[in-house]
Each structure stands twice: as C-alpha cells, then as structure tokens.
Design a protein around this motif. Sequence first.
Motif, PDB file in Angstrom:
ATOM      1  N   UNK A 156      -2.136 -14.681   5.679  1.00 33.85           N
ATOM      2  CA  UNK A 156      -3.330 -14.105   6.290  1.00 33.85           C
ATOM      3  C   UNK A 156      -3.383 -12.639   5.930  1.00 33.85           C
ATOM      4  N   UNK A 157      -4.541 -12.244   5.457  1.00 37.66           N
ATOM      5  CA  UNK A 157      -4.694 -10.833   5.147  1.00 37.66           C
ATOM      6  C   UNK A 157      -5.078 -10.131   6.438  1.00 37.66           C
ATOM      7  N   UNK A 158      -4.193  -9.334   6.952  1.00 33.51           N
ATOM      8  CA  UNK A 158      -4.472  -8.651   8.217  1.00 33.51           C
ATOM      9  C   UNK A 158      -4.693  -7.173   7.963  1.00 33.51           C
ATOM     10  N   UNK A 159      -5.253  -6.527   8.952  1.00 36.34           N
ATOM     11  CA  UNK A 159      -5.374  -5.070   8.880  1.00 36.34           C
ATOM     12  C   UNK A 159      -4.797  -4.475  10.159  1.00 36.34           C
ATOM     13  N   UNK A 160      -4.932  -3.181  10.293  1.00 45.30           N
ATOM     14  CA  UNK A 160      -4.357  -2.501  11.457  1.00 45.30           C
ATOM     15  C   UNK A 160      -4.787  -3.151  12.763  1.00 45.30           C
ATOM     16  N   UNK A 161      -6.053  -3.544  12.806  1.00 44.25           N
ATOM     17  CA  UNK A 161      -6.608  -4.082  14.038  1.00 44.25           C
ATOM     18  C   UNK A 161      -6.086  -5.489  14.314  1.00 44.25           C
ATOM     19  N   UNK A 162      -6.078  -6.322  13.290  1.00 43.84           N
ATOM     20  CA  UNK A 162      -5.790  -7.733  13.535  1.00 43.84           C
ATOM     21  C   UNK A 162      -4.301  -8.072  13.504  1.00 43.84           C
ATOM     22  N   UNK A 163      -3.482  -7.158  12.999  1.00 49.51           N
ATOM     23  CA  UNK A 163      -2.096  -7.558  12.735  1.00 49.51           C
ATOM     24  C   UNK A 163      -1.352  -7.980  14.005  1.00 49.51           C
TER      25      UNK A 163
END
Lengths: 74, 856
Positions: free
Chosen positions: B387-394
């Motif tokens: 899953x490609x996550x970012x700061x928000x979703x990690x």
Amino acid sequence: MANGWSVIIGLVVCALIAGAGYIFAPKGENQTVWRSSILLTVACTYIMWALTLLAQLNPLVAPSASNFRKEYIE
Amino acid sequence: MGVQDTLFRSSDMSLVQLYVATEIGREVVSALGELGNIQFRDLNSDTNAFQRTFTKEIRRLDNVERQLRFFATQMEKAGVTVRPIPRNENVTAAPSAHEIDDLADRCDQLEKRVSELNESHETLQKRWVELIEWRAVLREAGSVFEHAYGQVEEIRQTGEDDDTAPLLDNDVEQSVHQGGEQQSFSVMNIGFIAGAISRDRINAFERILWRTLRGNLYMNQSEMADKIADPQTGEEVDKNVFVIFAHGKEIVSKIRKISESLGADLYQVDEDANNRRDQILEVNQRIEDLNSVLQNTKLTLKAELRMIAAQLASWMVVVKKEKAVYEALNKFNYDQARKVLVAEGWCPKSGLPLVQHTLREVNARAGLQMPSIINELQTNKTPPTHFKTNRFTVAFQGIINAYGTAKYQEVNPGLQTLVTFPFLFAVMFGDLGHGFFLVLAAVLMILNEKHLDGRKIQEIFDMAYYGRYLMLMMGIFSLFTGLIYNDIFSKPLFIFPSMWEYSVPEDWKQGMKVTAHRIEGYTYPFGVDWKWHSAENNLLFTNSYKMKLSIILGWAHMTYSLCNVYINAKFFRKPIDIWGNFLPSMLFMQSIFGYLVITIIYKWSVNWQASGAQPPSILNMLINMFLSPGNITDRLYAGQEVVQTILIMIAAVCIPWLLLSKPLYLRWENKKHRALGYRGLGEHSRVSALDDEGRDSADGNGHTLGRGSADYDGTAVALVAEDIDGEEEEEEFDFGEEMIHQIIHTIEFCLNCISHTASYLRLWALSLAHAQLSQVMWNMTLANGFAKSGAVGVIMVVVTFYMWFNLTIGVLVIMEGTGAMLHSLRLAWVESMSKYFVGEGIPFEPFSFELLLEEE
C-alpha cells in the motif's frame, strides 16, 4: 425551527455536500482518500445528527428538576 | 501506463526480470536501493550463504563494520561523542567500488594505529599502577619498620622480664633505640615481605597465611586511600598494602608463594631507612615521567578518535548500504556466457517507469554499450501486498497491518478506517473540551514535524507522534460529537433556545420537583437539548438515546463492511461469493437487525402522546418476534405480524442457503471441469509457453540460465516456469474441506451478527461513563472552588483548578482516550473486518536503504 422535516432537508443538504466533495476532491494520487473520507465523514456526521434530532422529536420523557434556586424562579 | 495506486486496493504488482551487465551490477543495485521499490527474489535459495558469489565482499565489509564499531566503543571509553549525520544531509552510498576499498584500507590503518596507542597506553598504565603501589608499599613499610624496631626491643624485653611490662610504652623506647636498630632484623633472623592486594581478598589472604603458618607471622596492613584502576579492565579497585614479618627463610618463601597465588603484587623494600628514602624519591621521579608520557598518549589517542568521530556515522551508513547491495547481488543469477546478472523481483506497476529511468541513467553514467533491460514476467505466484501510504494514512494503515496483511488486491480496510476509526472513538469520547486538547496536541506535533521527524525521543511520545494524524482526526470528530452531546468539560453550551420550558407552579417551595413542558412544534436543532444537563432524570434520556444510537451506528458500520464482500467477489470474479455468500448474509442481517433499526427510527418519529397509544418496547418486540412469530402484544404499526413472519422466514431460509450453496456449487463446477478433461493447475506443471521450459523446472533447477537468455531476445512479455515449491501449489478441490469451512463460516456469521451488534453497545457504555466521569470530576474539584467566595474562594479556585486540570488531562484525556481508542480498535478489527477481510497476504518488503537504516 426544527421539526421532522429537518431530517429530510438535512439529508438533501448532506447529499449535496457529499456530491460536491466527490467532484471537487483534490486530484492526484490521493483523490481516493479524499473522496472516501469526505463521503464517510458526511455520512457519519449526518447519521449522528439526524438520530439525535429524531430521538428528541417526539420525546416520551421530559426533563424534571427540583434544585432550582429562588432567584431563577422569580 | 495509467496505473494509479490507491489506498482502496493494494498496488498492482508485477514480477520483473532485470538484465544488468556485470560491470555495473553494483551501481544498479545501489541506485535501486535508493529508489526502494523492488523486492528481489532469491534466485539461489538452494545455495547456502558461503557458496554465493559475493561472500568475500560481504566478509570484508563485515570486517570494516566491526572496525567501525570498535572505534565507536573506543570513543565511548575516551568520552568522544560521535558527530551525528545532519538530518537534511543525505548520505549516499559510495559512488564507486574503489572508494569502498579506500575506506577499508583507511579503517585498517586506523584500527592498527588505535590499537597500538591503546596497547602502549595500557602498558604505561600498568607500569604507572605498579609504581603507585610500590610507593604506597614503601611508605607503609617505612612506618611499619619504624614501629617494629621499637617492638623488637620490646619483644626482647618481654622475653626477659615477664608479661608485666606495659604494652604501649614503646613510643618512648623507639627514640632510645634508634641508633642500634639496624642490625636487629638480621640478628633475629626475621624476614619480611611487602606488597599490595585487592581489598576484597585481604581477609582470605590473612586467614590462609594464619592457617598454613600456624600463626608464625606478624602481619601489618593498611588501606590505600585512592582506588587503583586495573589497566586491563579499567575498573577501579580498592587495595590494601601489607607487610608481613616471619621467622626463617622457608616461611618467607612460603608466604611469597601464597601471596603470588592470591594475586598480590610484591615489591622490593629496602630494610635500611636511607635506602628506602632514596627508593621513594626515585619512584616519585619515575611516576612523574610516566605521567607526562601517559598524558601525551592519551591526547594523541583522543585526537585520533576525534578525527574518526567526525566521519564515523557517515562511514557506517556507507558500509551498511554497501553490504546490503552485495547481499542483494547474492540473490541474483550470473550468466557466465553473456557476462550478465539476472535478477527477479516484485515491483509496483506504477513504479516501473521510475525503475526503467534509473536503469537508463546508471547505464548512461557508466557509458556502457550493453543496455540494462527490464522485463515484465507473467506469473501465477501471489504478489506481495503493498500500500502506498503517506504521512496522513500511514498510521491508519498501520492499524490494519497490525491485524494482518491484506490479501493481494482485496478491499483494504485502511481506507474506511480513516474515518470510521476516529468517528467511533469520538462517539465514546464525545466532549468538546477533551476533543480540543486532542486536536491541540496533534496540531502541535504536526506543526513541528520538521523538527521531530525521524527523531527518537521517548517511546510513548514516538508512538503518539507516529499517530499524530490519527489523533487529529479523533480530536476533530470528538469536537463534533461533543457538540452533539452538548458537552464541554461536562457543561452544556447554550447555542439554540431550549425546546423545554419549566413553568413553575404558584405554590412552589424550595426542593419541589418541577417537570418541564415542551414548546410545541419545536425540536432542538443540533445535538442534545441543554436543559437535559441540569435535569435530574438526565440519565433516563441519555441512556435510551445513546443505547439506540450505538445500535444504529453498529448496524451501519457492519452493513457497510459486509458490502465489501460484494466488491471483493466482483473484483476477483467469483460470482458464487455474491449469491452464495454475500446475498444470504446480507438478507439475514437486514431481516433481523435492519428491521430493528427501522423500528427504532419509526418509534422515534411517531408522536405517541398525540395518538394516545402506548409506545411498545422495541426489545420485547424483537424477543417476541422469535419466540412467538405472528403474535403481537404491543402493536407498533398495522400489519406488523405479516412483516415479522416474512422476515423470520427470510432469515431462516438464509441459513441453509449460506451453508450449502457455495460448497455445492463448487463441487458441481469442479465435476463439470473434470468431465471436460481439465485437471487442477497444481496437478501439472505451471503455466509455460514452451514445453522444454516446463521440463526444465521439473528437473528442479528452476531458473536455468539458458532459459534466461532465451527470453532475452526482445519479447516484451516472457513466460517463465516458476520453481515448483510445494507450498504454493493450488490445492485440489476437496468437498469435505470446503463444507467444513462453510459450516464454520455460517455458524460464525449468524452468531456474530448477534454478538457483534451487542458489542457495539460499548459505544453506549463508554460514552455514558465518560460523560459521568467528567461530571464527577467537575463536581469534586472546581465546583467546590466556585462555591466559596472572598479570599478563600480565590485560593480555592486556584487550587481546585490545578487539580481539575491535571485530572482532566491525565484521567479523562489520556487514560479514557487510550481506553476509547482500544475499544474503537476492537470494533475495527473484530466487528468490521471479520465481515470481509481475508488477510492472507504477503507483505511487500522492498530493497530500500531508507528502510534498512530505519530499522536500527
């Protein structure tokens, strides 16, 4: 001001907000995250608000109290 | 390539094959490590670690790593701090192989130099310690001798006169006999030994001597004031100095042996006072000399270490990266004929162009004729889940991953968790004030991201920092639910006029109970009416409201989750899962709990007072619906019997439907296929375009180089026979197993429908408890402060505010917040995810320097 119709009106308003959120969600790789979050947020907040309103629409109990101060009564 | 990774499903992965010229293998892998989106498969899994191509290089790097660690420990000993890598400075892997060689050589030299300095420091230190001890022994012996000569005289006298002589008057005699004392020892044939021994051994030493010599000795000892550092271990030891006198040469040599065996250091002490004085002077001189030499050595060592310290951290990173590169290279195949390295690995499809670009760039830099080639392979292996996550979703995805890795491309619960998790949390944590604190904490962390990122401060804080966006969402939703519950630190907000009005009767007396009456046609528009806050029957209303609220929210959450079964079935093209699994499950749930929700809402929307009918109890209705279908005691609406009977029948039909349809269908399908002559995929070799390839892999040498080069000639898609690992075989259809599986699923689903709905009542319980607790907190502290007036009142308010604030933060926000979070976590994991989440995926572990360094 608020009565049973509010729930329906609220639903329409929320649907409009959700639709707008879906359309105007920022493009790019996070579009799905934006859309899903906006829709779910609108849905959750609407349900909560509508249920609270419905619970008070035709109340079966009324608040009662006996700890009034004299100043309040007069 | 229009593939876009979303959080809804795991990224589309492809198995790729890389052909890289041997000369630039290291550079390519190093560049891919910086990129960090390929997970290399081990193509040499049958060769052990020692037989691989780059074992020698890894060994060498291990050695360099060891040397660097050696420097680090030396620095710690010398008190030199290692300069950390500046945070915005990105340490790249060594650009070329010979730089690594340089580094290794340099480390070798430095290690030699540091060890030399260490060694000489050690010997010097040892000598210094000896000298110090010697000096102490000399001093001690001196005083003993002076003391003893007097006693010699006395001993003589006591021998002659009897025991009546006073014991302690030798001080007087000492001065008298000073002239004639020199010859006394030899005359008496008394030998002596002087030395130093560590203090914790002194008792044993004394006892042994006493026993072996049967008391024929005179021992004198004293404690040394300063601790002595052991040059080998660097530990500080307390030591005692001793002088032993004994009669006869043999006994003296015995004492010598005993003391040596107990680790005492013996020193030469001259009997003669003048010689002794010279000795002390000499020893002092030598100590001074040694001191300056020692100081010099220490300074040089420190300077050397300081020089290393400036670069140690970045060297460490370089070596670690280099080692990782060779470890990755060890997974590759080497085509001797073409001088080509062959690698296989998983890569997100969306990342492929970037990989290609990197390959081209490295090639261009090296100026090689032969291009590096990347091939997409077709495979029936299960790709890893990424899953490609970012700061928000990690942090949200972290919650899901903690439960299990999603199956490749199944619906990811992480996406809905972004909202449902904080929302359900907020239902339990509904308070405007407490929510504000959460938002405040989260916003502070988010604003200071630049300073805090990647830094380790303290475990609990790091965890909170990791979940800062989670906290932000929880806080924002708490603000909303706080507004709905009309709670701010247990106090109401008076935003809208109340829908209730107290009309006080004429004969009102203090303490008389008054019931409010409603303002006709008006309902409090947003949230709970604030008049309920001061009402004595407040709980009567909030109890019923919050219980129904939690049931309805639970139903919505579960229904939403159950819909994902449909989406999964559609995506994986398994129509049987739609009408054999999804449909009966959904019908079962809706005919019972969907109906329950509808009746709750219906009961709310009917004006019972106007119609004059008695409002029926929903709970009794639900129970009666099962116990005596078709019989209605308290009527909710007309035609209720018919509706309820039909619903019961639907639910009853759904159970065998759910139980039997899928296994029976699968059996029928399997039979049909067999009748047509198909066999299960696993029964034969894997997908293979060319027959000989299939045989190749059947031979067991899965990835033969010949095949690798056969695919090489430009076909865009190469077909590869996978190695036959038994575990990844597609299983043959087994009706019994399928049936058992479905029985378990059916029982579980039906029971869970009930227990999970009940489980959502935790929302009710926790939100009530939270509201009550914050009210109690207020009444116990600040309310008392406000009750007083005058100077006492001022002090009381200050004191009680202090208490109230601390308790609010500590108990209500942190403790209750953690509790509510755990409950929300459970609702996400159990109540929601159990409805659709398979979670049998393999996590994607890319070869990435960033991850590698983060692990430390």
